[in-house]
Design an enzyme around this catalytic site. Structure first.
Site, short mmCIF file in Angstrom:
data_model
loop_
_atom_site.label_atom_id
_atom_site.label_comp_id
_atom_site.label_asym_id
_atom_site.label_seq_id
_atom_site.Cartn_x
_atom_site.Cartn_y
_atom_site.Cartn_z
N THR A 46 0.82 -1.21 0.00
CA THR A 46 0.00 0.00 0.00
C THR A 46 0.86 1.26 0.00
O THR A 46 2.00 1.24 0.49
CB THR A 46 -0.91 -0.01 1.25
OG1 THR A 46 -1.40 1.30 1.49
CG2 THR A 46 -0.15 -0.43 2.50
N ASP A 47 0.27 2.36 -0.50
CA ASP A 47 0.99 3.65 -0.44
C ASP A 47 1.19 4.10 1.00
O ASP A 47 2.01 4.98 1.28
CB ASP A 47 0.23 4.72 -1.25
CG ASP A 47 -1.19 5.00 -0.76
OD1 ASP A 47 -1.66 4.34 0.19
OD2 ASP A 47 -1.85 5.89 -1.35
N GLU A 48 0.42 3.49 1.93
CA GLU A 48 0.50 3.94 3.32
C GLU A 48 1.85 3.60 3.96
O GLU A 48 2.19 4.16 5.00
CB GLU A 48 -0.66 3.35 4.13
CG GLU A 48 -2.00 3.78 3.55
CD GLU A 48 -3.21 3.49 4.41
OE1 GLU A 48 -3.07 3.42 5.64
OE2 GLU A 48 -4.31 3.35 3.84
N TYR A 67 -1.62 -0.76 11.01
CA TYR A 67 -1.86 -1.36 9.69
C TYR A 67 -0.66 -1.13 8.77
O TYR A 67 -0.08 -2.08 8.23
CB TYR A 67 -3.12 -0.77 9.05
CG TYR A 67 -3.23 -1.06 7.55
CD1 TYR A 67 -3.44 -2.34 7.08
CD2 TYR A 67 -3.11 -0.01 6.61
CE1 TYR A 67 -3.54 -2.60 5.71
CE2 TYR A 67 -3.20 -0.27 5.24
CZ TYR A 67 -3.41 -1.57 4.79
OH TYR A 67 -3.48 -1.82 3.44
N LYS A 106 2.17 -3.73 7.08
CA LYS A 106 2.41 -3.89 5.64
C LYS A 106 3.89 -3.62 5.32
O LYS A 106 4.48 -4.30 4.48
CB LYS A 106 1.51 -2.94 4.84
CG LYS A 106 0.01 -3.22 4.94
CD LYS A 106 -0.41 -4.56 4.36
CE LYS A 106 -0.29 -4.61 2.86
NZ LYS A 106 -0.84 -5.89 2.31
N1 LIG Z 1 -8.57 -1.52 -0.43
C1 LIG Z 1 -7.64 -0.60 -0.66
O1 LIG Z 1 -7.95 0.59 -0.80
C2 LIG Z 1 -6.19 -1.01 -0.79
C3 LIG Z 1 -5.25 -0.07 -1.23
C4 LIG Z 1 -3.91 -0.45 -1.36
C5 LIG Z 1 -3.54 -1.73 -1.03
N2 LIG Z 1 -4.45 -2.61 -0.56
C6 LIG Z 1 -4.01 -3.98 -0.24
O2 LIG Z 1 -4.72 -4.86 -1.09
C7 LIG Z 1 -4.93 -6.11 -0.42
C8 LIG Z 1 -6.40 -6.43 -0.44
O3 LIG Z 1 -7.12 -5.38 0.24
P1 LIG Z 1 -8.72 -5.39 0.32
O4 LIG Z 1 -9.15 -4.01 0.51
O5 LIG Z 1 -9.24 -6.21 -0.77
O6 LIG Z 1 -8.94 -6.17 1.70
P2 LIG Z 1 -10.23 -6.91 2.21
O7 LIG Z 1 -10.20 -6.70 3.70
O8 LIG Z 1 -11.44 -6.52 1.45
O9 LIG Z 1 -9.97 -8.45 1.88
C9 LIG Z 1 -8.95 -9.18 2.49
C10 LIG Z 1 -9.18 -10.64 2.17
O10 LIG Z 1 -8.13 -11.38 2.83
C11 LIG Z 1 -8.71 -12.47 3.52
N3 LIG Z 1 -7.87 -12.78 4.69
C12 LIG Z 1 -7.71 -12.02 5.81
N4 LIG Z 1 -6.88 -12.65 6.66
C13 LIG Z 1 -6.50 -13.79 6.06
C14 LIG Z 1 -5.65 -14.87 6.45
N5 LIG Z 1 -5.01 -14.87 7.63
N6 LIG Z 1 -5.47 -15.90 5.59
C15 LIG Z 1 -6.11 -15.92 4.38
N7 LIG Z 1 -6.94 -14.93 3.97
C16 LIG Z 1 -7.13 -13.89 4.81
C17 LIG Z 1 -10.10 -12.00 3.91
O11 LIG Z 1 -10.98 -13.08 4.18
C18 LIG Z 1 -10.51 -11.18 2.70
O12 LIG Z 1 -11.11 -12.00 1.73
C19 LIG Z 1 -4.37 -5.93 1.00
O13 LIG Z 1 -3.07 -6.45 1.00
C20 LIG Z 1 -4.32 -4.43 1.18
O14 LIG Z 1 -3.29 -4.08 2.09
C21 LIG Z 1 -5.78 -2.29 -0.46
#
Ligand SMILES: NC(=O)c1ccc[n+]([C@@H]2O[C@H](COP(=O)([O-])OP(=O)(O)OC[C@H]3O[C@@H](n4cnc5c(N)ncnc54)[C@H](O)[C@@H]3O)[C@@H](O)[C@H]2O)c1
Length: 331
Positions: A124-126, A148, A152
């Protein structure tokens, strides 16, 4: 037949990566490894699972054996599983370390043991921390500020150790905030949409001046597969957009869509223990390879609102649907 594993594929971003992978790799076997936490929903992937296009393996990435079973014979692993909601990380930070750090460690160790030729890690950009002026490049120092973002960044450090020590074939992606369908309504855009759909007011942290960039999930998923294909091993790529809004501007944009006056609806609530004022990344490296974001939140908002209106029944326990106009339309 190639096997592609997507961790967290039943979540928000992960399910859009699954859609794009199924589209771009019609002859590959797709395996989703997901623990199915509150953020995972089988309805996000049911169109692929019920047609046998993708297989769902329910399991925890912090379990090495589970990871090894999942990644065996894979030609590509895309790692999107995480605890992802910053607010939750203040109250439950150990769970973030367990999934995001230990989970990433177990997954890369499994990939090393099974000789997986490429792991694409979604970060993430964070991890750059607050960027008030200019934009962080991939070479900048990581200065995470919340449990968080620290988890990451810590995951990335484990991966860097594997790149140096074992020449592990890893590519890291750092993305802006994402918007799109299927996002759990704890995050600002779906939360505000669901609040307005159910006649509730909009809670805004602090003074509402914190800024974020918002990238569409379809641009994001295409960029992830583009980097999986063209990205160099050991490299990091930012994925960004110019679409930047303060939380108050976001409330205004969504209120305008509903024909409401934002000042009549917002409640300013106590801020997080720490809330970065702004993130900003440069994605010149990706641009020079030929990738550009195509979508704008303003243009996509109508479809997004329609999706939440049609899928509100998923979130029945979070919102009182009795106040919702046109509840007959809720599927
Ligand atoms: N949503 C955003 O705005 C955003 C931006 C930048 C990066 N990201 C990154 O993208 C990725 C996905 O984010 P998201 O928003 O889809 O998250 P989300 O919370 O919607 O989904 C996360 C998924 O991971 C699964 N999960 C959680 N813990 C787990 C474990 N221990 N073992 C297996 N599966 C597990 C959950 O069941 C869920 O399906 C993350 O790595 C996040 O850091 C998200």
């Amino acid at each position: 037949m190639h096997k592609i594993v997507i961790t967290g594929g039943a979540g928000f971003a992960g399910s859009h990566i699954v859609d794009e992978t199924c589209r771009q790799h019609p002859n590959s076997r797709i395996v989703i490894l997901d623990k199915m936490t509150y953020a995972g929903d089988v309805r996000n992937i049911s169109h692929h699972v019920f047609s046998n296009r993708a297989q769902l393996l329910v399991g925890d990435i912090s379990d090495l054996e589970t990871c090894q079973r999942a990644v065996k014979d894979a030609s590509l692993v895309i790692h999107a599983a995480a605890e992802s909601h910053v607010d939750n990380s203040f109250s439950n930070s150990l769970e973030f370390t367990r999934t995001n750090v230990l989970g990433t460690h177990a997954l890369i160790e499994a990939c090393r043991r099974e000789r997986v030729p490429k792991l694409v890690h979604i970060s993430t950009d964070e991890v750059y921390g607050e960027v008030m002026a200019g934009s962080a490049t991939e070479e900048d120092v990581l200065r995470p500020t919340t449990p968080y973002s620290s988890s990451k960044a810590a995951a990335e450090m484990i991966l860097r150790g594997y790149i140096q020590s074992y020449h592990a074939p890893i590519v890291i992606i750092r993305a802006n905030n994402l918007y799109g369908t299927r996002q759990f309504p704890e995050k600002i855009i779906p939360r505000f949409i669901c609040h307005l759909l159910t006649g509730q007011r909009l809670p805004i942290h602090g003074n509402g001046h914190n800024r974020r960039h918002y990238l569409s999930t379809s641009d994001f998923a295409q960029a992830v597969l583009f980097i999986a294909d063209k990205g160099d091993i050991g490299e990091t790529y930012n994925i960004g957009t110019t679409e930047e809004y303060t939380n108050l501007e976001m409330a205004q944009l969504i209120c305008e869509h509903f024909g409401k006056e934002v000042n009549d609806l917002v409640d300013f609530v106590p801020d997080r223990p720490f809330n970065d004022a702004r993130y900003s990344i440069s994605w010149d490296k990706l641009k020079s390879m030929g990738w550009q974001p195509k979508n704008r939140l303003r243009d996509d908002l109508g479809l997004l609102v329609d999706w939440y209106r049609n899928n509100m029944s998923r979130y029945e326990e979070l919102f009182d649907l009795r106040d919702m106009p046109n509840t007959a339309a809720v599927s």
